[in-house]
Design an enzyme around this catalytic site. Structure first.
Site, PDB file in Angstrom:
ATOM      1  N   HIS A 177     -71.084   2.715  -2.737  1.00 11.71           N
ATOM      2  CA  HIS A 177     -72.240   3.216  -1.869  1.00 11.71           C
ATOM      3  C   HIS A 177     -72.081   3.027  -0.503  1.00 11.71           C
ATOM      4  O   HIS A 177     -72.040   3.892   0.416  1.00 11.71           O
ATOM      5  CB  HIS A 177     -73.598   2.997  -2.356  1.00 11.71           C
ATOM      6  CG  HIS A 177     -74.708   3.253  -1.516  1.00 11.71           C
ATOM      7  ND1 HIS A 177     -75.653   4.307  -1.785  1.00 11.71           N
ATOM      8  CD2 HIS A 177     -75.254   2.782  -0.174  1.00 11.71           C
ATOM      9  CE1 HIS A 177     -76.498   4.406  -0.872  1.00 11.71           C
ATOM     10  NE2 HIS A 177     -76.512   3.449   0.132  1.00 11.71           N
ATOM     11  N   GLU A 178     -71.839   1.960  -0.030  1.00 10.46           N
ATOM     12  CA  GLU A 178     -71.442   1.375   1.268  1.00 10.46           C
ATOM     13  C   GLU A 178     -70.375   1.948   1.810  1.00 10.46           C
ATOM     14  O   GLU A 178     -70.195   2.278   2.998  1.00 10.46           O
ATOM     15  CB  GLU A 178     -71.677  -0.058   1.403  1.00 10.46           C
ATOM     16  CG  GLU A 178     -72.843  -0.764   0.913  1.00 10.46           C
ATOM     17  CD  GLU A 178     -74.314  -0.387   1.507  1.00 10.46           C
ATOM     18  OE1 GLU A 178     -73.999   0.070   2.821  1.00 10.46           O
ATOM     19  OE2 GLU A 178     -75.208  -0.470   1.069  1.00 10.46           O
ATOM     20  N   HIS A 223     -70.766   5.390   2.830  1.00  9.05           N
ATOM     21  CA  HIS A 223     -71.550   5.321   4.366  1.00  9.05           C
ATOM     22  C   HIS A 223     -70.305   5.357   5.399  1.00  9.05           C
ATOM     23  O   HIS A 223     -70.412   6.367   6.116  1.00  9.05           O
ATOM     24  CB  HIS A 223     -72.361   4.574   4.565  1.00  9.05           C
ATOM     25  CG  HIS A 223     -73.906   4.504   4.049  1.00  9.05           C
ATOM     26  ND1 HIS A 223     -74.597   5.532   4.617  1.00  9.05           N
ATOM     27  CD2 HIS A 223     -74.667   3.469   3.333  1.00  9.05           C
ATOM     28  CE1 HIS A 223     -75.656   5.422   3.782  1.00  9.05           C
ATOM     29  NE2 HIS A 223     -75.959   4.203   3.092  1.00  9.05           N
ATOM     30  N   GLU A 262     -78.547   8.704   2.593  1.00  6.78           N
ATOM     31  CA  GLU A 262     -78.654   7.997   1.365  1.00  6.78           C
ATOM     32  C   GLU A 262     -78.253   8.743   0.135  1.00  6.78           C
ATOM     33  O   GLU A 262     -77.612   8.319  -0.832  1.00  6.78           O
ATOM     34  CB  GLU A 262     -79.874   7.384   1.198  1.00  6.78           C
ATOM     35  CG  GLU A 262     -80.267   6.311   2.226  1.00  6.78           C
ATOM     36  CD  GLU A 262     -79.526   5.072   2.228  1.00  6.78           C
ATOM     37  OE1 GLU A 262     -79.019   4.680   1.288  1.00  6.78           O
ATOM     38  OE2 GLU A 262     -78.825   4.906   3.352  1.00  6.78           O
TER      39      GLU A 262
END
Length: 295
Positions: free
Chosen positions: A147-148, A151, A224
């Site tokens: 997930h990070e 980003h 997100e």
């Protein structure tokens, strides 16, 4: 480069739009009729320099600020099995996402969280909390890291900084425009800038800034969902759903501890008393979106 080009075109379009609005409503004529010699394009340019410039400077310093704010320790040479696993996982997922190897760190928070930051997708920082490493299984932790990294790969840090810069520009611009009106038209001050200008500008900075935060938060919430999709792709949909479900369970049990205010938008989750001000969508909505996507 495409993102920067679109950003510059957007700013040009907005400046043209502001000029049209001022002409349609006759704002410049009202100013001139009240003896206010105000250079609107010059004021907008000045606000853009400070608004966008300040946001970009914050972006350039983001890694340093993040490390100090969260007390993150960068892993130079892995010393434990957890550190070796973390560094190797970040390396593997970064290669899969097509970005440069980020700095990897651990911050001393007992609650489960993680964040990514940096001015460049090939010069980022990915950090996880000690609590996440201790309680999440490897698949769940891998999904959070994905997930990070999502980003970073999506360029979310620079995108959010550019959005914040545009918002800052118009907060400053309209706050000072209202200040000029109050000082010259309402208070009839004819000697430079009076107290009405300064007080009104400060008050309107706060008022407009409040609504501007809603705009930035809306963009943050959209990011997100994309980062969740990246985590599901880099790890697996089941692991990403399981990670969010575990975070939701810990949050409902009162174990959550959000990141510092300046880091909330970069974490795996966040909370807020008001939905319009939240940097993250509700966890149940994110889980549902992933479940629907998996189907």
């Amino acid at each position: 480069m495409l993102r920067i080009g679109l950003f510059l075109l957007t700013n040009l379009a907005v400046m043209v739009l502001v000029g049209i609005i001022f002409n349609l409503f006759g704002i410049q004529g009202i100013l001139d009729a009240n003896g206010v010699n105000l250079n609107l394009p010059g004021l907008l340019t000045m606000c853009a320099i400070f608004g966008i410039g300040g946001s970009l400077i914050s972006l350039l310093l983001s890694k340093t600020i993040a490390r100090r704010t969260t007390r993150t320790q960068i892993i130079e040479q892995p010393q434990t099995a957890d550190e070796r696993w973390l560094v190797e996982t970040v390396r593997e997922l970064s290669q899969k996402a097509g970005i440069g190897m980020p700095d990897v760190g651990i911050f001393p928070m007992p609650q489960a969280n993680a964040f990514a930051t940096g001015w460049n997708r090939n010069s980022a920082l990915v950090a996880v909390s000690a609590g996440l490493l201790q309680r999440f299984n490897r698949d769940e932790a891998r999904a959070v890291i994905g997930h990070e990294i999502g980003h970073v790969a999506n360029g979310d840090m620079i995108t959010l900084a550019l959005i914040q810069g545009v918002v800052n520009t118009f907060v400053m611009f309209f706050a000072r425009l209202v200040g000029f009106f109050v000082d010259r038209v309402v208070m009839r001050n004819e000697q430079g800038l009076g107290i009405g200008y300064y007080i009104t500008s400060i008050v309107m900075d706060i008022v407009f800034g409040f609504f501007a935060m809603m705009v930035v938060a809306w963009f943050s919430r959209r990011r997100e969902y994309r980062a969740d999709e990246a985590g599901a792709h880099l790890a697996s949909p089941q692991a990403m759903i399981a990670a969010l479900a575990r975070i939701k369970a810990e949050s409902e049990a009162g174990r959550e501890e959000p990141l510092p205010a300046n880091m909330k938008a970069f974490g795996i989750y966040g909370n807020s008393m008001a939905a319009l001000m939240a940097s993250h969508p509700p966890l149940e909505d994110r889980i549902l979106a992933l479940q629907n996507s998996a189907r």
